[in-house]
Design an enzyme around this catalytic site. Structure first.
Site, PDB file in Angstrom:
ATOM      1  N   ASP A 218       0.868  -1.173   0.000  1.00 14.95           N
ATOM      2  CA  ASP A 218       0.000   0.000   0.000  1.00 14.95           C
ATOM      3  C   ASP A 218       0.909   1.229   0.000  1.00 14.95           C
ATOM      4  O   ASP A 218       1.650   1.448   0.961  1.00 14.95           O
ATOM      5  CB  ASP A 218      -0.872  -0.049   1.267  1.00 14.95           C
ATOM      6  CG  ASP A 218      -1.778   1.162   1.394  1.00 14.95           C
ATOM      7  OD1 ASP A 218      -1.816   2.002   0.476  1.00 14.95           O
ATOM      8  OD2 ASP A 218      -2.452   1.270   2.446  1.00 14.95           O
ATOM      9  N   LYS A 253      -2.691  12.254  -1.920  1.00 19.00           N
ATOM     10  CA  LYS A 253      -1.830  13.085  -1.053  1.00 19.00           C
ATOM     11  C   LYS A 253      -0.792  13.825  -1.891  1.00 19.00           C
ATOM     12  O   LYS A 253      -0.604  15.016  -1.724  1.00 19.00           O
ATOM     13  CB  LYS A 253      -1.090  12.245  -0.007  1.00 19.00           C
ATOM     14  CG  LYS A 253      -1.743  10.965   0.391  1.00 19.00           C
ATOM     15  CD  LYS A 253      -2.887  11.178   1.325  1.00 19.00           C
ATOM     16  CE  LYS A 253      -3.680   9.882   1.416  1.00 19.00           C
ATOM     17  NZ  LYS A 253      -4.592   9.826   2.505  1.00 19.00           N
TER      18      LYS A 253
HETATM   19  C1  LIG Z   1      -1.912   3.876   4.546  1.00 16.88           C
HETATM   20  C2  LIG Z   1      -3.013   4.413   3.684  1.00 16.88           C
HETATM   21  N1  LIG Z   1      -3.423   3.687   2.650  1.00 16.88           N
HETATM   22  C3  LIG Z   1      -4.403   4.108   1.840  1.00 16.88           C
HETATM   23  C4  LIG Z   1      -5.031   5.313   2.053  1.00 16.88           C
HETATM   24  C5  LIG Z   1      -6.166   5.675   1.122  1.00 16.88           C
HETATM   25  O1  LIG Z   1      -6.020   6.836   0.468  1.00 16.88           O
HETATM   26  P1  LIG Z   1      -7.176   7.439  -0.444  1.00 16.88           P
HETATM   27  O2  LIG Z   1      -7.631   8.668   0.254  1.00 16.88           O
HETATM   28  O3  LIG Z   1      -6.517   7.695  -1.741  1.00 16.88           O
HETATM   29  O4  LIG Z   1      -8.258   6.428  -0.557  1.00 16.88           O
HETATM   30  C6  LIG Z   1      -4.651   6.098   3.136  1.00 16.88           C
HETATM   31  C7  LIG Z   1      -5.345   7.357   3.406  1.00 16.88           C
HETATM   32  O5  LIG Z   1      -5.298   7.930   4.447  1.00 16.88           O
HETATM   33  C8  LIG Z   1      -3.607   5.644   3.970  1.00 16.88           C
HETATM   34  O6  LIG Z   1      -3.189   6.359   5.003  1.00 16.88           O
END
Ligand SMILES: Cc1ncc(COP(=O)(O)O)c(C=O)c1O
Length: 399
Positions: A218, A253
């Site tokens: 991830d 982000k």
């Molecule tokens: C570790 C992690 N994975 C995935 C995501 C998912 O991000 P998105 O906002 O693009 O769905 C986040 C969002 O906070 C995150 O902190």
């Protein structure tokens, strides 16, 4: 004659209450607090020195170009914006970009990519267990649960010392069965900020490949830690060693377009043909869940990455976000040796060595809001609030 039983059908009225998401509840508490000096380090968005989450200048410009040039809003299909994925490919995969065994598609954010990736795993092997280092991002377990896969936790982080419990991690991965999934954070670990060193990545990659585990990485914060390429080190090293792998990626982000939901899913199998089959499943699952991803954010990222000048300006804006994260980290770390590890960690989040009582006291007495666990967003506050934040935290730690 049929006897009718008039038992009441189960319906929506029978749904049990849902436990509140504590981070969502925290947002409500911050909103309700009338104190003007309140500090919100619970929320998971980047804030600049002035305490705002501005739209990147390059995104604004791309949006304008989109408005000026887009001629249709006809369906794009379950792959979404294909050029978006093509442009992202070298940024994420680096030297593996030309590997035909790896395919990707646009998803609604990193969350959508995670759900899609886990759905694919559940379809391929419903008996796979997911090995998860704790603490992890609070949305990982519900996503894993939602696809019916079993989750096996192992301790990842030594909170008091701010370090990774690397031996425990390796032992847990060695305990995995072939086909089990190793869920790993690519960079900027959420919630701990504790990233694997290059040496540790090498060891993790060795164990994962030797055990025949399938890594699911991830990566939601590429470019927020050490740099775009540096933050993809683990993803690329794992690709060197593993024939089967999944990557869930987010642009929400690093392009600061959180609400536009921009992400992608990447799948690698042992052959280009097997990858085509796997992707056919991915498309089918995507059709069942969201049919096709929203276009706007990915279209803007596509415009930026396809234009040399905009791309260069994005890199500058990204570097400014990264520099702010790292300089605030250094400032907090210098305040007290008990929190100096924060200066050696990466990304927006770290955990303070505070009890829940201390966290609640900071909330009540200092109007400082962070998660009960002590997780805080190092760039949740503007420059003007940092000194007060540090003084309150050091005060809470005691003598
Ligand atoms: C570790 C992690 N994975 C995935 C995501 C998912 O991000 P998105 O906002 O693009 O769905 C986040 C969002 O906070 C995150 O902190």
């Amino acid at each position: 004659m049929l006897t009718q039983t008039h038992a009441k059908a189960r319906g929506l009225a029978d749904l049990p209450p849902v436990q509140n998401d504590s981070l969502i509840a925290l947002i409500g508490m911050v909103d309700a607090d009338p104190r003007p000096e309140k500090i919100d380090v619970g929320v998971g968005v980047f804030r600049d020195g002035a305490g705002n989450t501005p739209i990147l200048k390059v995104i604004k410009e791309a949006e304008q170009r989109l408005v000026d040039t887009q001629v249709t809003k006809a369906y794009l299909g379950s792959a979404g914006d294909k050029r978006f994925a093509e442009l992202l490919r070298p940024i994420l995969l680096g030297p593996h970009a030309g590997d035909e065994r790896i395919a990707g598609l646009q998803t609604p954010g990193g969350c959508g990519a995670l759900r899609l990736g886990f759905e694919l795993i559940a379809q391929a092997n419903p008996d796979a267990r997911v090995l998860v280092g704790t603490p992890t991002w609070p949305n990982h377990p519900p996503i894993i649960r939602s696809v019916g896969l079993a989750q096996v936790d192992y301790p990842f982080y030594e909170r008091g010392q701010g370090v990774i419990r690397f031996e425990d991690m390796i032992a847990a991965l060695k305990g995995g069965e072939p086909g089990d999934i190793a869920l790993l954070h690519g960079c900027c670990h959420n919630p701990t900020g504790a990233d694997l060193s290059e040496e540790q990545w090498r060891e993790v990659v060795r164990v994962v490949s030797e055990r025949g585990l399938i890594p699911l990485i991830d990566i939601a914060y590429q470019g927020f830690g050490r740099g775009l390429d540096e933050d993809a080190f683990g993803v690329r090293l794992m690709l060197d060693a593993c024939d089967e792998m999944i990557v869930a990626q987010s642009c929400d982000k690093n392009f600061s377009c959180y609400r536009d939901r921009v992400g992608s899913l990447w799948v690698k199998t042992p052959s280009a043909e097997m990858t085509r089959t796997a992707m056919a499943h991915v498309h089918q699952i995507a059709r069942e869940m969201w049919s096709m991803p929203p276009d706007h954010g990915a279209a803007c990222v596509h415009i930026i990455l396809d234009d040399e000048e905009l791309r260069a300006r994005w890199l500058v804006e990204l570097a400014a976000m990264r520099d702010r994260i790292n300089s605030v980290r250094q400032r907090i770390a210098a305040a007290d040796p008990r929190i100096d590890y924060i200066g050696r960690q990466f990304g927006m989040f770290s955990m303070l060595p505070l009890s829940k009582e201390q966290v609640l006291k900071l909330r009540a007495e200092d109007a400082i809001y962070m998660a009960d666990s002590g997780r805080f967003n190092v760039v949740g506050m503007g420059d003007a609030q940092i000194d007060r934040f540090i003084a309150a935290v050091v005060g809470a730690l005691g003598n």
